[in-house]
Scaffold this active site. Structure first.
Site, PDB file in Angstrom:
ATOM      1  N   GLY A 125     137.486  14.778 100.849  1.00  0.00           N
ATOM      2  CA  GLY A 125     137.841  14.625  99.441  1.00  0.00           C
ATOM      3  C   GLY A 125     139.339  14.795  99.286  1.00  0.00           C
ATOM      4  O   GLY A 125     140.097  14.747 100.257  1.00  0.00           O
ATOM      5  N   MET A 163     141.231  17.400  98.717  1.00  0.00           N
ATOM      6  CA  MET A 163     141.783  18.523  99.487  1.00  0.00           C
ATOM      7  C   MET A 163     141.658  18.278 100.984  1.00  0.00           C
ATOM      8  O   MET A 163     142.621  18.407 101.740  1.00  0.00           O
ATOM      9  CB  MET A 163     141.072  19.816  99.101  1.00  0.00           C
ATOM     10  CG  MET A 163     141.452  20.364  97.755  1.00  0.00           C
ATOM     11  SD  MET A 163     142.990  21.309  97.755  1.00  0.00           S
ATOM     12  CE  MET A 163     142.437  22.853  98.485  1.00  0.00           C
ATOM     13  N   GLY A 164     140.459  17.921 101.441  1.00  0.00           N
ATOM     14  CA  GLY A 164     140.227  17.746 102.871  1.00  0.00           C
ATOM     15  C   GLY A 164     141.092  16.671 103.481  1.00  0.00           C
ATOM     16  O   GLY A 164     141.691  16.861 104.549  1.00  0.00           O
ATOM     17  N   ARG A 204     130.499  11.904 104.621  1.00  0.00           N
ATOM     18  CA  ARG A 204     129.213  11.201 104.575  1.00  0.00           C
ATOM     19  C   ARG A 204     129.347   9.847 103.901  1.00  0.00           C
ATOM     20  O   ARG A 204     128.503   8.964 104.086  1.00  0.00           O
ATOM     21  CB  ARG A 204     128.178  12.040 103.845  1.00  0.00           C
ATOM     22  CG  ARG A 204     128.489  12.276 102.378  1.00  0.00           C
ATOM     23  CD  ARG A 204     127.417  13.109 101.713  1.00  0.00           C
ATOM     24  NE  ARG A 204     127.705  13.328 100.303  1.00  0.00           N
ATOM     25  CZ  ARG A 204     126.924  14.002  99.474  1.00  0.00           C
ATOM     26  NH1 ARG A 204     125.793  14.529  99.927  1.00  0.00           N
ATOM     27  NH2 ARG A 204     127.243  14.159  98.211  1.00  0.00           N
ATOM     28  N   ASN A 233     135.713  26.726  98.266  1.00  0.00           N
ATOM     29  CA  ASN A 233     135.628  27.841  97.324  1.00  0.00           C
ATOM     30  C   ASN A 233     134.275  28.538  97.393  1.00  0.00           C
ATOM     31  O   ASN A 233     133.566  28.660  96.394  1.00  0.00           O
ATOM     32  CB  ASN A 233     135.878  27.346  95.893  1.00  0.00           C
ATOM     33  CG  ASN A 233     137.342  27.133  95.605  1.00  0.00           C
ATOM     34  OD1 ASN A 233     138.203  27.770  96.207  1.00  0.00           O
ATOM     35  ND2 ASN A 233     137.645  26.231  94.687  1.00  0.00           N
ATOM     36  N   SER A 245     144.491  27.536  98.188  1.00  0.00           N
ATOM     37  CA  SER A 245     145.027  27.184  96.881  1.00  0.00           C
ATOM     38  C   SER A 245     146.173  26.193  97.072  1.00  0.00           C
ATOM     39  O   SER A 245     146.925  26.274  98.041  1.00  0.00           O
ATOM     40  CB  SER A 245     145.525  28.439  96.154  1.00  0.00           C
ATOM     41  OG  SER A 245     146.061  28.109  94.887  1.00  0.00           O
ATOM     42  N   GLY A 258     145.709  22.715  95.539  1.00  0.00           N
ATOM     43  CA  GLY A 258     145.243  21.510  94.886  1.00  0.00           C
ATOM     44  C   GLY A 258     145.828  20.241  95.463  1.00  0.00           C
ATOM     45  O   GLY A 258     146.138  20.145  96.649  1.00  0.00           O
ATOM     46  N   ASN A 303     141.642  33.222  91.593  1.00  0.00           N
ATOM     47  CA  ASN A 303     141.212  32.278  90.570  1.00  0.00           C
ATOM     48  C   ASN A 303     140.910  32.975  89.246  1.00  0.00           C
ATOM     49  O   ASN A 303     141.128  32.398  88.179  1.00  0.00           O
ATOM     50  CB  ASN A 303     139.993  31.502  91.048  1.00  0.00           C
ATOM     51  CG  ASN A 303     140.373  30.361  91.972  1.00  0.00           C
ATOM     52  OD1 ASN A 303     141.368  30.436  92.688  1.00  0.00           O
ATOM     53  ND2 ASN A 303     139.590  29.305  91.973  1.00  0.00           N
ATOM     54  N   GLU A 356     144.153  33.386  87.642  1.00  0.00           N
ATOM     55  CA  GLU A 356     144.553  32.052  87.166  1.00  0.00           C
ATOM     56  C   GLU A 356     143.923  31.754  85.805  1.00  0.00           C
ATOM     57  O   GLU A 356     144.585  31.215  84.914  1.00  0.00           O
ATOM     58  CB  GLU A 356     144.123  31.018  88.201  1.00  0.00           C
ATOM     59  CG  GLU A 356     144.414  29.580  87.848  1.00  0.00           C
ATOM     60  CD  GLU A 356     143.837  28.648  88.901  1.00  0.00           C
ATOM     61  OE1 GLU A 356     142.911  27.887  88.564  1.00  0.00           O
ATOM     62  OE2 GLU A 356     144.297  28.695  90.062  1.00  0.00           O
ATOM     63  N   TYR A 357     142.650  32.111  85.633  1.00  0.00           N
ATOM     64  CA  TYR A 357     141.981  31.901  84.346  1.00  0.00           C
ATOM     65  C   TYR A 357     142.746  32.614  83.231  1.00  0.00           C
ATOM     66  O   TYR A 357     142.985  32.049  82.156  1.00  0.00           O
ATOM     67  CB  TYR A 357     140.552  32.460  84.386  1.00  0.00           C
ATOM     68  CG  TYR A 357     139.505  31.576  85.027  1.00  0.00           C
ATOM     69  CD1 TYR A 357     139.803  30.812  86.142  1.00  0.00           C
ATOM     70  CD2 TYR A 357     138.209  31.539  84.534  1.00  0.00           C
ATOM     71  CE1 TYR A 357     138.834  30.026  86.745  1.00  0.00           C
ATOM     72  CE2 TYR A 357     137.245  30.747  85.125  1.00  0.00           C
ATOM     73  CZ  TYR A 357     137.557  29.996  86.239  1.00  0.00           C
ATOM     74  OH  TYR A 357     136.604  29.215  86.829  1.00  0.00           O
TER      75      TYR A 357
END
Length: 311
Positions: A9, A11-12, A31, A96, A122, A124, A178, A181-182
């Site tokens: 994705g 990040m990966g 996949r 995560n 972390s 993104g 995180n 971060e919120y």
């Protein structure tokens, strides 16, 4: 070093590409064939959607880095990989995941002769160019073997990453990260909302955010992103739905606070505000209005389209 990156994705794929640029060899797997093709176009080669083919290209002791959604997908991927791997191979979970799951996975894999490292990551979509902050849990000797990977993925060889402690410590620290971060995001959002409502000053919120970026005690990367967001989306944000997602880490942080009797009012309130953003029906507020009307005779505002039928 050579490793397999399982999950391509945003990040990966970016992490794989950063490692390749740093001189490491990465075998990518997803996949989805379309995701594999996209990763290849970006420079992640070789990449495949065949799990056996991906593992076959790695030599023992293998490094298998998982960047997939937390929970059942991680357990399922480990189960699928185990028959294809050997004792001494290293599993890394850079997603995560909840730290308690990581502790469990570490114990289960250790019993079978494998190593497990949890990496709270972390950064993104900016990580490819800026580097990632990595909070690492696992055996010290194993983490030491993986050091060349962390040095390339981080903003600098000596900064942005550290061994936090035993298995589970990495994802625990990322969970708290995180949660913080919120709270920071909520504080920024409330402050800018107040300035937006002070209409008599006709404040330029984009200009204010730019000003705060330099010398202010509230300067941060989040503020940098506010500047970018206000520039691209405009100040009014009328076209943006007030619906805020949560990844689950804020919930886990609050649950841990309850478990340890630790007072976290800011983080807890920030999480509750995210929940409130999704309550399209707003039943609780409607009932509050009814209660005020019942005990004090206060007027109740009718919802749009809910009049008595008179035009």
């Amino acid at each position: 070093m050579k490793l397999g990156m399982f999950g391509l994705g945003k990040m990966g794929a970016n992490m794989a590409l950063r490692l390749i640029r740093g001189g490491h060899k990465v075998v990518g797997w997803s996949r989805s064939e379309s995701t594999v093709n996209e990763a290849r176009e970006q420079g992640v080669k070789p990449a495949t959607n065949d799990l056996e083919e991906a593992v076959a290209q790695l030599e023992p002791p293998r490094v298998l880095w998982l960047m997939i959604p937390s929970g059942w997908p991680v357990d399922n991927m480990i189960e699928r990989l185990l028959p294809l791997t050997d004792d001494g191979d290293i599993f890394i979970d850079g997603g995560n995941s909840r730290y308690t799951d990581s502790v469990r996975r570490g114990e289960e894999l250790a019993a079978k002769g494998y190593h497990f490292v949890d990496v709270g990551t972390s950064g993104g979509v900016w990580g490819l160019e800026e580097g990632y902050s990595m909070m690492i849990g696992g055996e010290e000797e194993v983490v030491g073997r993986l050091r060349p990977l962390f040095e390339i993925l981080s903003p600098g060889t000596q900064i942005g990453w550290a061994h936090m402690g035993p298995v589970g410590a990495g994802h625990f620290v990322k969970m708290v990260h995180n949660g913080i971060e919120y709270g920071m995001m909520q504080a920024y959002a409330e402050g800018f909302a107040l300035m937006k409502r002070k209409t008599e000053f006709d404040l330029d919120l984009h200009q204010i955010a730019k000003t705060w970026r330099h010398g202010s005690v509230v300067r941060s990367w989040l503020l940098d992103l506010i500047v970018r967001g206000l520039k691209s989306e405009g100040q009014d944000l009328d076209h943006i739905a007030p619906w805020v997602h949560d990844s689950g880490e804020g919930r886990w942080t609050v649950e841990e606070a309850i478990e340890t009797a630790t007072n976290l009012p800011v983080i807890t309130t920030a999480l509750m505000q995210r929940f409130a953003s999704r309550d399209e029906d707003q039943y609780a507020n409607r009932l509050l209005a009814v209660m005020r009307n019942q005990f004090g005779g206060h007027s109740v505002r009718q919802a749009e389209g809910d009049g008595d039928g008179d035009d």
